[in-house]
Write a protein that holds these residues in place. Structure first.
Motif, PDB file in Angstrom:
ATOM      1  N   ARG A  13       0.838  -1.191   0.000  1.00  0.00           N
ATOM      2  CA  ARG A  13       0.000   0.000   0.000  1.00  0.00           C
ATOM      3  C   ARG A  13       0.878   1.247   0.000  1.00  0.00           C
ATOM      4  NH1 ARG A  13      -2.280  -3.233   4.032  1.00  0.00           N
ATOM      5  NH2 ARG A  13      -4.395  -3.977   3.619  1.00  0.00           N
ATOM      6  N   VAL A  14       0.399   2.278  -0.669  1.00  0.00           N
ATOM      7  CA  VAL A  14       1.177   3.512  -0.716  1.00  0.00           C
ATOM      8  C   VAL A  14       1.327   4.107   0.679  1.00  0.00           C
ATOM      9  CG1 VAL A  14      -0.846   4.983  -1.188  1.00  0.00           C
ATOM     10  CG2 VAL A  14       1.439   5.734  -1.901  1.00  0.00           C
ATOM     11  N   GLY A  15       0.310   3.916   1.546  1.00  0.00           N
ATOM     12  CA  GLY A  15       0.400   4.438   2.904  1.00  0.00           C
ATOM     13  C   GLY A  15       1.544   3.826   3.685  1.00  0.00           C
ATOM     14  N   ALA A  16       1.840   2.544   3.428  1.00  0.00           N
ATOM     15  CA  ALA A  16       2.957   1.883   4.099  1.00  0.00           C
ATOM     16  C   ALA A  16       4.289   2.296   3.478  1.00  0.00           C
ATOM     17  CB  ALA A  16       2.795   0.364   4.022  1.00  0.00           C
ATOM     18  N   VAL A  17       4.280   2.541   2.168  1.00  0.00           N
ATOM     19  CA  VAL A  17       5.513   2.928   1.476  1.00  0.00           C
ATOM     20  C   VAL A  17       6.031   4.264   1.989  1.00  0.00           C
ATOM     21  CG1 VAL A  17       6.483   3.607  -0.753  1.00  0.00           C
ATOM     22  CG2 VAL A  17       5.032   1.603  -0.609  1.00  0.00           C
ATOM     23  N   SER A  23       4.467  12.271   0.755  1.00  0.00           N
ATOM     24  CA  SER A  23       3.105  11.956   1.172  1.00  0.00           C
ATOM     25  C   SER A  23       2.438  11.137   0.070  1.00  0.00           C
ATOM     26  CB  SER A  23       2.313  13.245   1.406  1.00  0.00           C
ATOM     27  OG  SER A  23       2.143  13.951   0.176  1.00  0.00           O
ATOM     28  N   ARG A  24       1.269  10.611   0.376  1.00  0.00           N
ATOM     29  CA  ARG A  24       0.531   9.865  -0.652  1.00  0.00           C
ATOM     30  C   ARG A  24       0.193  10.760  -1.839  1.00  0.00           C
ATOM     31  NH1 ARG A  24      -4.011   6.919   2.981  1.00  0.00           N
ATOM     32  NH2 ARG A  24      -3.919   8.948   4.000  1.00  0.00           N
ATOM     33  N   GLN A  25      -0.077  12.035  -1.567  1.00  0.00           N
ATOM     34  CA  GLN A  25      -0.370  12.977  -2.644  1.00  0.00           C
ATOM     35  C   GLN A  25       0.878  13.210  -3.498  1.00  0.00           C
ATOM     36  OE1 GLN A  25      -3.282  13.955  -3.362  1.00  0.00           O
ATOM     37  NE2 GLN A  25      -3.006  15.632  -4.818  1.00  0.00           N
ATOM     38  N   CYS A  50      -3.422   5.011 -10.900  1.00  0.00           N
ATOM     39  CA  CYS A  50      -3.266   5.682  -9.606  1.00  0.00           C
ATOM     40  C   CYS A  50      -2.294   4.896  -8.728  1.00  0.00           C
ATOM     41  CB  CYS A  50      -4.622   5.829  -8.920  1.00  0.00           C
ATOM     42  SG  CYS A  50      -5.444   4.246  -8.592  1.00  0.00           S
ATOM     43  N   ASN A  51      -2.093   5.347  -7.510  1.00  0.00           N
ATOM     44  CA  ASN A  51      -1.185   4.669  -6.588  1.00  0.00           C
ATOM     45  C   ASN A  51      -1.560   3.204  -6.390  1.00  0.00           C
ATOM     46  OD1 ASN A  51       0.106   7.125  -6.187  1.00  0.00           O
ATOM     47  ND2 ASN A  51      -0.978   7.597  -4.296  1.00  0.00           N
ATOM     48  N   TRP A  56       1.133  10.247  -5.736  1.00  0.00           N
ATOM     49  CA  TRP A  56       0.095  10.323  -6.777  1.00  0.00           C
ATOM     50  C   TRP A  56       0.526  11.255  -7.909  1.00  0.00           C
ATOM     51  CZ3 TRP A  56      -3.055  14.299  -8.630  1.00  0.00           C
ATOM     52  CH2 TRP A  56      -4.140  13.895  -9.411  1.00  0.00           C
ATOM     53  N   LYS A  57       1.069  12.406  -7.558  1.00  0.00           N
ATOM     54  CA  LYS A  57       1.532  13.351  -8.570  1.00  0.00           C
ATOM     55  C   LYS A  57       2.671  12.757  -9.394  1.00  0.00           C
ATOM     56  CE  LYS A  57       0.255  17.556  -6.017  1.00  0.00           C
ATOM     57  NZ  LYS A  57       0.783  18.760  -5.303  1.00  0.00           N
ATOM     58  N   MET A  58       3.568  12.056  -8.722  1.00  0.00           N
ATOM     59  CA  MET A  58       4.679  11.409  -9.421  1.00  0.00           C
ATOM     60  C   MET A  58       4.164  10.349 -10.386  1.00  0.00           C
ATOM     61  SD  MET A  58       6.545   8.343  -9.396  1.00  0.00           S
ATOM     62  CE  MET A  58       6.540   7.641  -7.737  1.00  0.00           C
ATOM     63  N   VAL A  59       3.200   9.528  -9.924  1.00  0.00           N
ATOM     64  CA  VAL A  59       2.631   8.477 -10.770  1.00  0.00           C
ATOM     65  C   VAL A  59       1.985   9.084 -12.010  1.00  0.00           C
ATOM     66  CG1 VAL A  59       0.771   6.769 -10.903  1.00  0.00           C
ATOM     67  CG2 VAL A  59       2.315   6.775  -8.942  1.00  0.00           C
TER      68      VAL A  59
END
Length: 249
Positions: A95-99, A173-175, A195-196, A178-181
């Motif tokens: 999960r992106v939150g764990a990353v 951050s997760r945001q 998305c993430n 997301w922007k990088m993705v």
């Protein structure tokens, strides 16, 4: 409360109604624990039924994933960071939150190699690191000057100041991810709905297409229920389409 849930059902989808109801239940549970009620008055309110066999998260095909990683060819620290981060999400089903919570010390490159993940609810997991994850994270840490600090509490994936090739020392951050993705997918000519969460679903799908065991996939993903893992799996689409095409006139 039941009337409120019924009214929500007239204008919202069942999953959205269930989210509202879950929030209410948590609030009343909190009040009950503190003595305002003997029992939660909302406990008996029924949630609307909702069942799906497949999630809606967009998934990359294997060739699209290869194209994405191939497009991140730069040797600068930001490119290496992005490639390492995407590798962890895809090959580890993470999960992106764990990353974004990972620290430098959470990457154990000794012997077999491990990732330490800090999941929701304070849960900590150790996950075997895929050899491509080890290679990409190792290259990133070397370029970032963090390779020598294997026990460091510094954020593993750090932000970079705008128009700067350096890292800030602050965690992404997760945001930010997301922007990088979105930026990387656009550069690679991939669909704009990626998305993430797509990388977690893509990893699970490829695992199943290659004959992986769904029980093992659930363990790697940190799912308690295999049905949750199955929602990420799109491997059955090809079989279903082949079966549909059997009907010919």
């Amino acid at each position: 409360a039941a009337a409120y849930v019924q009214e929500l059902g007239e204008r919202l989808s069942a999953p959205s109604v269930n989210l509202h109801l879950a929030a209410l239940r948590q609030w009343f549970d909190w009040l009950t624990q503190r003595g305002l009620f003997r029992a939660s008055p909302i406990a008996s309110v029924k949630a609307p039924r909702y069942s799906v066999d497949e999630g809606k998260t967009p998934v990359l095909e294997a060739k699209e994933a290869r194209a994405l990683f191939g497009s991140i060819a730069g040797g600068d620290v930001v490119s290496l960071r992005d490639k390492a981060l995407l590798s962890v999400m895809l090959f580890g089903f993470v999960r992106v939150g764990a990353v974004v919570k990972m620290r430098v010390g959470d990457f154990d490159d000794s012997r077999e190699g491990w990732l330490v993940l800090h999941e929701k609810g304070g849960k900590e997991r150790r996950l075997p690191a895929h050899h491509l994850v080890r290679e990409s994270v190792r290259a990133y840490l070397l370029a970032a000057g963090l390779a020598a600090d294997s026990d460091s509490d510094a954020p593993l994936f750090q932000t970079s100041p705008r128009h700067s090739p350096a890292l800030s020392g602050r965690p992404m951050s997760r945001q930010d991810v997301w922007k990088m993705v979105k930026r990387r997918c656009e550069a690679a000519g991939l669909p704009d709905d990626i998305c993430n969460h797509s990388f977690r679903a893509t990893g699970i799908t490829i695992h199943q297409q290659r004959g992986g065991d769904i029980q093992e996939a659930a363990k790697l993903a940190g799912h308690k229920n295999v049905r949750t893992t199955q929602l990420y799996n799109r491997a059955g689409r090809e079989v279903a389409r082949a079966e549909v095409e059997r009907v010919q006139l």
